[in-house]
Design a protein around this motif. Sequence first.
Motif, PDB file in Angstrom:
ATOM      1  N   LEU A   1     -10.509   0.443   9.368  1.00  0.00           N
ATOM      2  CA  LEU A   1     -11.378  -0.626   8.634  1.00  0.00           C
ATOM      3  C   LEU A   1     -11.880  -1.551   9.512  1.00  0.00           C
ATOM      4  CD1 LEU A   1      -9.817  -0.685   5.108  1.00  0.00           C
ATOM      5  CD2 LEU A   1     -12.032   0.550   5.695  1.00  0.00           C
ATOM      6  N   ALA A   2     -10.942  -2.107  10.176  1.00  0.00           N
ATOM      7  CA  ALA A   2     -11.586  -3.305  11.347  1.00  0.00           C
ATOM      8  C   ALA A   2     -12.440  -2.580  12.110  1.00  0.00           C
ATOM      9  CB  ALA A   2     -10.274  -3.782  12.124  1.00  0.00           C
ATOM     10  N   ALA A   3     -12.514  -1.392  12.492  1.00  0.00           N
ATOM     11  CA  ALA A   3     -13.297  -1.010  13.579  1.00  0.00           C
ATOM     12  C   ALA A   3     -14.604  -0.514  13.006  1.00  0.00           C
ATOM     13  CB  ALA A   3     -12.934   0.378  13.942  1.00  0.00           C
ATOM     14  N   LEU A   4     -15.020  -0.735  11.679  1.00  0.00           N
ATOM     15  CA  LEU A   4     -16.471  -0.724  11.141  1.00  0.00           C
ATOM     16  C   LEU A   4     -17.210  -1.831  11.232  1.00  0.00           C
ATOM     17  CD1 LEU A   4     -15.296   1.028   7.579  1.00  0.00           C
ATOM     18  CD2 LEU A   4     -15.916   2.136   9.819  1.00  0.00           C
ATOM     19  N   GLU A   5     -18.470  -1.642  11.548  1.00  0.00           N
ATOM     20  CA  GLU A   5     -19.351  -2.758  11.803  1.00  0.00           C
ATOM     21  C   GLU A   5     -19.522  -3.642  10.587  1.00  0.00           C
ATOM     22  OE1 GLU A   5     -23.928  -3.519  13.000  1.00  0.00           O
ATOM     23  OE2 GLU A   5     -23.139  -1.282  12.912  1.00  0.00           O
ATOM     24  N   SER A   6     -19.447  -3.182   9.377  1.00  0.00           N
ATOM     25  CA  SER A   6     -19.699  -3.817   8.109  1.00  0.00           C
ATOM     26  C   SER A   6     -18.423  -4.681   7.786  1.00  0.00           C
ATOM     27  CB  SER A   6     -19.917  -2.919   6.851  1.00  0.00           C
ATOM     28  OG  SER A   6     -18.878  -2.007   6.734  1.00  0.00           O
ATOM     29  N   VAL A   7     -17.232  -4.622   8.308  1.00  0.00           N
ATOM     30  CA  VAL A   7     -15.998  -5.164   8.062  1.00  0.00           C
ATOM     31  C   VAL A   7     -15.824  -6.294   9.065  1.00  0.00           C
ATOM     32  CG1 VAL A   7     -13.439  -5.363   7.597  1.00  0.00           C
ATOM     33  CG2 VAL A   7     -15.077  -3.394   6.960  1.00  0.00           C
ATOM     34  N   SER A   8     -15.831  -7.560   8.535  1.00  0.00           N
ATOM     35  CA  SER A   8     -15.522  -8.796   9.045  1.00  0.00           C
ATOM     36  C   SER A   8     -14.232  -9.012   9.546  1.00  0.00           C
ATOM     37  CB  SER A   8     -16.348 -10.091   8.296  1.00  0.00           C
ATOM     38  OG  SER A   8     -17.613  -9.792   8.487  1.00  0.00           O
ATOM     39  N   LEU A   9     -13.293  -9.004   8.480  1.00  0.00           N
ATOM     40  CA  LEU A   9     -11.904  -9.249   8.482  1.00  0.00           C
ATOM     41  C   LEU A   9     -10.956  -8.271   7.634  1.00  0.00           C
ATOM     42  CD1 LEU A   9     -10.456 -12.873   8.311  1.00  0.00           C
ATOM     43  CD2 LEU A   9      -9.567 -11.111   6.817  1.00  0.00           C
ATOM     44  N   VAL A  10      -9.899  -7.944   8.033  1.00  0.00           N
ATOM     45  CA  VAL A  10      -8.981  -7.083   7.184  1.00  0.00           C
ATOM     46  C   VAL A  10      -7.715  -7.868   6.911  1.00  0.00           C
ATOM     47  CG1 VAL A  10      -7.954  -4.907   7.053  1.00  0.00           C
ATOM     48  CG2 VAL A  10     -10.081  -4.982   8.028  1.00  0.00           C
ATOM     49  N   THR A  11      -7.327  -7.709   5.690  1.00  0.00           N
ATOM     50  CA  THR A  11      -5.913  -8.138   5.531  1.00  0.00           C
ATOM     51  C   THR A  11      -5.034  -7.344   4.488  1.00  0.00           C
ATOM     52  OG1 THR A  11      -4.471 -10.238   4.807  1.00  0.00           O
ATOM     53  CG2 THR A  11      -6.590 -10.066   3.533  1.00  0.00           C
ATOM     54  N   SER A  12      -4.154  -7.808   3.994  1.00  0.00           N
ATOM     55  CA  SER A  12      -3.415  -7.013   2.939  1.00  0.00           C
ATOM     56  C   SER A  12      -2.667  -7.731   1.853  1.00  0.00           C
ATOM     57  CB  SER A  12      -2.551  -6.158   3.554  1.00  0.00           C
ATOM     58  OG  SER A  12      -1.367  -6.759   4.208  1.00  0.00           O
ATOM     59  N   PHE A  13      -2.195  -6.961   0.680  1.00  0.00           N
ATOM     60  CA  PHE A  13      -1.319  -7.801  -0.371  1.00  0.00           C
ATOM     61  C   PHE A  13      -0.273  -6.877  -0.769  1.00  0.00           C
ATOM     62  CE2 PHE A  13      -4.905  -5.557  -2.109  1.00  0.00           C
ATOM     63  CZ  PHE A  13      -4.640  -4.817  -3.317  1.00  0.00           C
ATOM     64  N   GLN A  14       0.850  -7.326  -1.076  1.00  0.00           N
ATOM     65  CA  GLN A  14       2.078  -6.504  -1.414  1.00  0.00           C
ATOM     66  C   GLN A  14       2.121  -6.479  -3.025  1.00  0.00           C
ATOM     67  OE1 GLN A  14       4.493  -5.684   0.629  1.00  0.00           O
ATOM     68  NE2 GLN A  14       3.380  -6.231   2.488  1.00  0.00           N
ATOM     69  N   GLU A  15       1.371  -7.303  -3.808  1.00  0.00           N
ATOM     70  CA  GLU A  15       1.425  -7.228  -5.117  1.00  0.00           C
ATOM     71  C   GLU A  15       0.608  -6.150  -5.738  1.00  0.00           C
ATOM     72  OE1 GLU A  15       1.985 -10.881  -3.139  1.00  0.00           O
ATOM     73  OE2 GLU A  15       0.142  -9.892  -3.419  1.00  0.00           O
ATOM     74  N   ASP A  16       0.837  -5.935  -6.961  1.00  0.00           N
ATOM     75  CA  ASP A  16       0.100  -4.950  -7.707  1.00  0.00           C
ATOM     76  C   ASP A  16      -1.455  -5.110  -7.651  1.00  0.00           C
ATOM     77  OD1 ASP A  16       2.391  -3.734  -8.009  1.00  0.00           O
ATOM     78  OD2 ASP A  16       2.775  -4.199 -10.149  1.00  0.00           O
ATOM     79  N   THR A  17      -1.727  -6.348  -7.778  1.00  0.00           N
ATOM     80  CA  THR A  17      -3.322  -6.798  -7.547  1.00  0.00           C
ATOM     81  C   THR A  17      -3.464  -7.793  -6.661  1.00  0.00           C
ATOM     82  OG1 THR A  17      -3.115  -8.605  -9.103  1.00  0.00           O
ATOM     83  CG2 THR A  17      -3.249  -6.370 -10.455  1.00  0.00           C
ATOM     84  N   PRO A  18      -4.803  -7.855  -6.245  1.00  0.00           N
ATOM     85  CA  PRO A  18      -5.079  -8.982  -5.219  1.00  0.00           C
ATOM     86  C   PRO A  18      -5.253 -10.383  -5.815  1.00  0.00           C
ATOM     87  CG  PRO A  18      -6.857  -7.668  -5.577  1.00  0.00           C
ATOM     88  CD  PRO A  18      -5.796  -7.356  -6.561  1.00  0.00           C
TER      89      PRO A  18
END
Length: 168
Positions: free
Chosen positions: A93-110
């Motif tokens: 995802l980070a390699a995509l031009e449209s994406v500025s920042l990628v992160t993640s979440f452990q919980e069931d919802t963000p």
Amino acid sequence: MTPSFETKVFAGLQTSGLPNAALREALDRLPRPLVFTNGVFDLLHRGHVTYLAQARAAGASLVVALNSDESVRRLGKGDDRPINRLEDRQAVLAALESVSLVTSFQEDTPLDLILAVMPDVLVKGGDWSVDQIVGAQEVRAHGGRVLSIAFEHQRSTTATLQKIRQAG
């Protein structure tokens, strides 16, 4: 040499529920309006990349939060999901031009991450009505917008996997 897109990948929230310093600094540097979306993005397909480009068009920066591997398993998508582990999904995802920042979440919802980021625009795909989008109420209360983007290309990782399994 590390590819430059790897610099767009950041750890999610700390156990305190606050962004780590690196994530906070990166978020603060992004141009506004800031768009936020989330999902699994396991086997990237045309539907995904079209959706992400459309989400980015709603603002100046796009933050994508990925479900952790454990979170994906809790979604009930299948015992073998995700196919690609979190680190690989983040890099793609980070390699995509449209994406500025990628992160993640452990919980069931963000929700906790949405509250920490407080985007100007919260976006999900067309399979989510605006009133069902996690964080919609909070983003609107903060003066932001919430969008549900209709699918242009009917693609699905689950359907792709079913096709592969049937062929094997």
